[in-house]
Design an enzyme around this catalytic site. Structure first.
Site, mmCIF file in Angstrom:
data_model
loop_
_atom_site.group_PDB
_atom_site.id
_atom_site.type_symbol
_atom_site.label_atom_id
_atom_site.label_comp_id
_atom_site.label_asym_id
_atom_site.label_seq_id
_atom_site.Cartn_x
_atom_site.Cartn_y
_atom_site.Cartn_z
ATOM 1 N N PRO A 120 36.258 -23.752 -23.561
ATOM 2 C CA PRO A 120 36.231 -23.640 -22.102
ATOM 3 C C PRO A 120 35.222 -24.618 -21.522
ATOM 4 O O PRO A 120 34.113 -24.741 -22.043
ATOM 5 C CB PRO A 120 35.788 -22.189 -21.863
ATOM 6 C CG PRO A 120 35.092 -21.759 -23.113
ATOM 7 C CD PRO A 120 35.693 -22.558 -24.231
ATOM 8 N N MET A 121 35.605 -25.313 -20.466
ATOM 9 C CA MET A 121 34.664 -26.223 -19.804
ATOM 10 C C MET A 121 34.840 -26.120 -18.294
ATOM 11 O O MET A 121 35.915 -26.418 -17.767
ATOM 12 C CB MET A 121 34.876 -27.667 -20.268
ATOM 13 C CG MET A 121 34.335 -27.929 -21.663
ATOM 14 S SD MET A 121 34.572 -29.638 -22.190
ATOM 15 C CE MET A 121 36.326 -29.668 -22.500
ATOM 16 N N CYS A 173 26.329 -19.692 -21.564
ATOM 17 C CA CYS A 173 26.017 -20.671 -20.510
ATOM 18 C C CYS A 173 24.502 -20.821 -20.360
ATOM 19 O O CYS A 173 23.787 -19.843 -20.132
ATOM 20 C CB CYS A 173 26.643 -20.247 -19.184
ATOM 21 S SG CYS A 173 26.301 -21.457 -17.895
ATOM 22 N N ASP A 228 29.707 -30.087 -31.213
ATOM 23 C CA ASP A 228 29.753 -31.439 -31.784
ATOM 24 C C ASP A 228 30.979 -31.725 -32.634
ATOM 25 O O ASP A 228 30.860 -32.338 -33.708
ATOM 26 C CB ASP A 228 28.497 -31.702 -32.626
ATOM 27 C CG ASP A 228 27.289 -32.007 -31.754
ATOM 28 O OD1 ASP A 228 27.482 -32.198 -30.532
ATOM 29 O OD2 ASP A 228 26.175 -32.065 -32.285
ATOM 30 N N ARG A 267 34.102 -31.215 -25.646
ATOM 31 C CA ARG A 267 33.935 -32.569 -25.084
ATOM 32 C C ARG A 267 34.702 -33.625 -25.867
ATOM 33 O O ARG A 267 35.196 -34.600 -25.294
ATOM 34 C CB ARG A 267 32.439 -32.931 -25.069
ATOM 35 C CG ARG A 267 31.646 -32.149 -24.058
ATOM 36 C CD ARG A 267 30.174 -32.409 -24.179
ATOM 37 N NE ARG A 267 29.626 -31.963 -25.471
ATOM 38 C CZ ARG A 267 28.360 -32.090 -25.830
ATOM 39 N NH1 ARG A 267 27.498 -32.651 -25.001
ATOM 40 N NH2 ARG A 267 27.945 -31.652 -26.998
HETATM 41 C C1 LIG Z 1 31.079 -29.742 -18.737
HETATM 42 C C2 LIG Z 1 31.037 -28.544 -19.645
HETATM 43 C C3 LIG Z 1 31.379 -27.302 -19.162
HETATM 44 C C4 LIG Z 1 31.350 -26.199 -19.991
HETATM 45 N N1 LIG Z 1 31.728 -24.979 -19.488
HETATM 46 C C5 LIG Z 1 31.773 -23.897 -20.309
HETATM 47 C C6 LIG Z 1 32.251 -22.634 -19.836
HETATM 48 O O1 LIG Z 1 32.668 -22.482 -18.685
HETATM 49 N N2 LIG Z 1 32.242 -21.597 -20.718
HETATM 50 C C7 LIG Z 1 31.789 -21.729 -22.010
HETATM 51 O O2 LIG Z 1 31.803 -20.767 -22.762
HETATM 52 N N3 LIG Z 1 31.360 -22.917 -22.483
HETATM 53 C C8 LIG Z 1 31.347 -23.984 -21.667
HETATM 54 N N4 LIG Z 1 30.948 -25.203 -22.171
HETATM 55 C C9 LIG Z 1 30.579 -25.303 -23.609
HETATM 56 C C10 LIG Z 1 31.762 -25.742 -24.475
HETATM 57 O O3 LIG Z 1 32.806 -24.795 -24.477
HETATM 58 C C11 LIG Z 1 31.310 -25.991 -25.927
HETATM 59 O O4 LIG Z 1 30.895 -24.784 -26.508
HETATM 60 C C12 LIG Z 1 30.166 -26.994 -26.000
HETATM 61 O O5 LIG Z 1 30.446 -28.141 -25.206
HETATM 62 C C13 LIG Z 1 29.894 -27.438 -27.450
HETATM 63 O O6 LIG Z 1 30.988 -28.112 -27.979
HETATM 64 P P1 LIG Z 1 31.045 -29.748 -28.072
HETATM 65 O O7 LIG Z 1 29.663 -30.195 -28.507
HETATM 66 O O8 LIG Z 1 32.114 -29.987 -29.121
HETATM 67 O O9 LIG Z 1 31.398 -30.223 -26.715
HETATM 68 C C14 LIG Z 1 30.958 -26.322 -21.350
HETATM 69 C C15 LIG Z 1 30.604 -27.584 -21.830
HETATM 70 C C16 LIG Z 1 30.643 -28.685 -21.013
HETATM 71 C C17 LIG Z 1 30.266 -30.022 -21.576
#
Ligand SMILES: Cc1cc2nc3c(=O)[nH]c(=O)nc-3n(C[C@H](O)[C@H](O)[C@H](O)COP(=O)(O)O)c2cc1C
Length: 321
Positions: A17-18, A103, A205, A228
């Site tokens: 989720p983002m 969050c 990551d 991401r």
């Molecule tokens: C712009 C952005 C918004 C995010 N919004 C949420 C969210 O609404 N809910 C949530 O559980 N995680 C949120 N995350 C976290 C991601 O779901 C994920 O756990 C985190 O980015 C780590 O994964 P990655 O390093 O592969 O991106 C968000 C991350 C980013 C970068």
């Protein structure tokens, strides 16, 4: 094949989720690349309660991708329950309620929501218990390792969540204090899966196929969450899924394929948000479809500043040789 509660999840890739990104259009766009499960962006329980129009727009429609979890954040049992009641009445399609305990944004944590719950695991257990009892759909949760490196407590939080009755847990392998920086620590999660009673999804990551392979190997998790890393690079999901199913390593998408992917996403986003808002969102996302493709710096600048209409996008993309 793995299951959450009684639901079979067809691949081992979960779309992270983002906020501001994983709208229904984004989820529907990403699904065919091999997403097994996705979540809405975090939805404020109070936002639903106060009838905030924006908040409602985060809920899935009946045309949404499935399975999908609606992710809620908040700080009070009554508000979460009211939000679930509102979701039920809104008659939307969904499979899980997911609770956000990850969050790190101060605006959220200072209200007692998001990852600030990690500082009060006993209250967290009661909070989730009351949500599980109330919710007509199974409840999942997403956490971080702990608040900071001195208070890593994911083991006890996982236990509390399981006691409370959640059916799956996602762990983002960073602390709250780390926000989105530093390295996600998959190693610290080694052995966790073996003592868990519910499926484990690992997050943090996952930018390449080899990241996914390592994270799954180290943690033995049921699934890997891609966030991401797949923005503008949907092929990453396909690469991970194909490798896990067949052992074959797919190459990266060609430039011409990236252009087609971007057009498809733009169409879905326009249908969802209208042309104006879709173009504003695309200014942030469209350039990422060209990361790693040589000679695209100028084009990326143009995409991030000059998009106001769909025709602008077509003109810019048609200019690529
Ligand atoms: C712009 C952005 C918004 C995010 N919004 C949420 C969210 O609404 N809910 C949530 O559980 N995680 C949120 N995350 C976290 C991601 O779901 C994920 O756990 C985190 O980015 C780590 O994964 P990655 O390093 O592969 O991106 C968000 C991350 C980013 C970068």
């Amino acid at each position: 094949m793995w299951k959450i509660a009684d639901l079979e999840i067809k691949t081992r890739i979960v779309l992270g989720p983002m906020a501001g990104i994983t709208s229904e259009a984004y989820r529907i766009f990403m699904k065919p690349f091999g997403v097994g499960l996705s979540f809405t962006e975090m939805v404020s329980d109070c936002g639903l309660f106060y009838g905030n129009e924006n908040t409602f727009s985060y809920l899935p429609t009946n045309n949404t991708d499935r399975p999908v979890g609606i992710q809620l954040f908040g700080s009070k049992i009554e508000n979460a329950q009211k939000a679930i009641e509102i979701i039920q009445k809104a008659n939307v399609s969904f499979d899980f309620i997911d609770i956000n305990f990850g969050c790190p944004v101060p605006k959220v944590t200072k209200t007692g929501a998001g990852s600030s719950w990690l500082k009060k695991p006993q209250m967290l257990e009661e909070y989730v218990k009351q949500i599980v009892v109330f919710s007509p759909k199974p409840v999942t949760a997403k956490i971080r390792l702990g608040w900071d490196e001195k208070s890593i407590n994911f083991l006890s939080v996982v236990e509390s969540l399981q006691n409370a009755g959640v059916v799956a847990i996602t762990v983002h392998a960073r602390t709250t204090k780390q926000m989105y920086t530093g390295k996600a620590d998959w190693k610290i999660l080694e052995g966790l899966k073996e003592i868990m009673k519910v499926p484990l999804i690992i997050s943090g990551d996952i930018f390449t196929l080899d990241d996914a392979i390592s994270a799954l190997k180290i943690t033995n998790a049921d699934a890997v969450m891609v966030a991401r890393g797949a923005i503008g690079k949907p092929r990453l999901i396909e690469q991970i899924n194909t490798y896990l199913e067949t052992g074959v390593r797919l190459s990266d998408a060609k430039l011409s394929e990236q252009i087609e992917y971007l057009k498809k996403y733009a169409d879905l986003l326009i249908a969802e948000k209208g042309e104006n808002q879709a173009m504003m969102i695309l200014r942030g996302i469209a350039p990422r479809f060209f990361n790693g493709y040589p000679g695209m710096k100028g084009l990326k600048n143009v995409l991030s500043t000059n998009l106001t209409m769909r025709a602008d996008l077509d003109n810019i993309l048609n200019g690529i040789k």
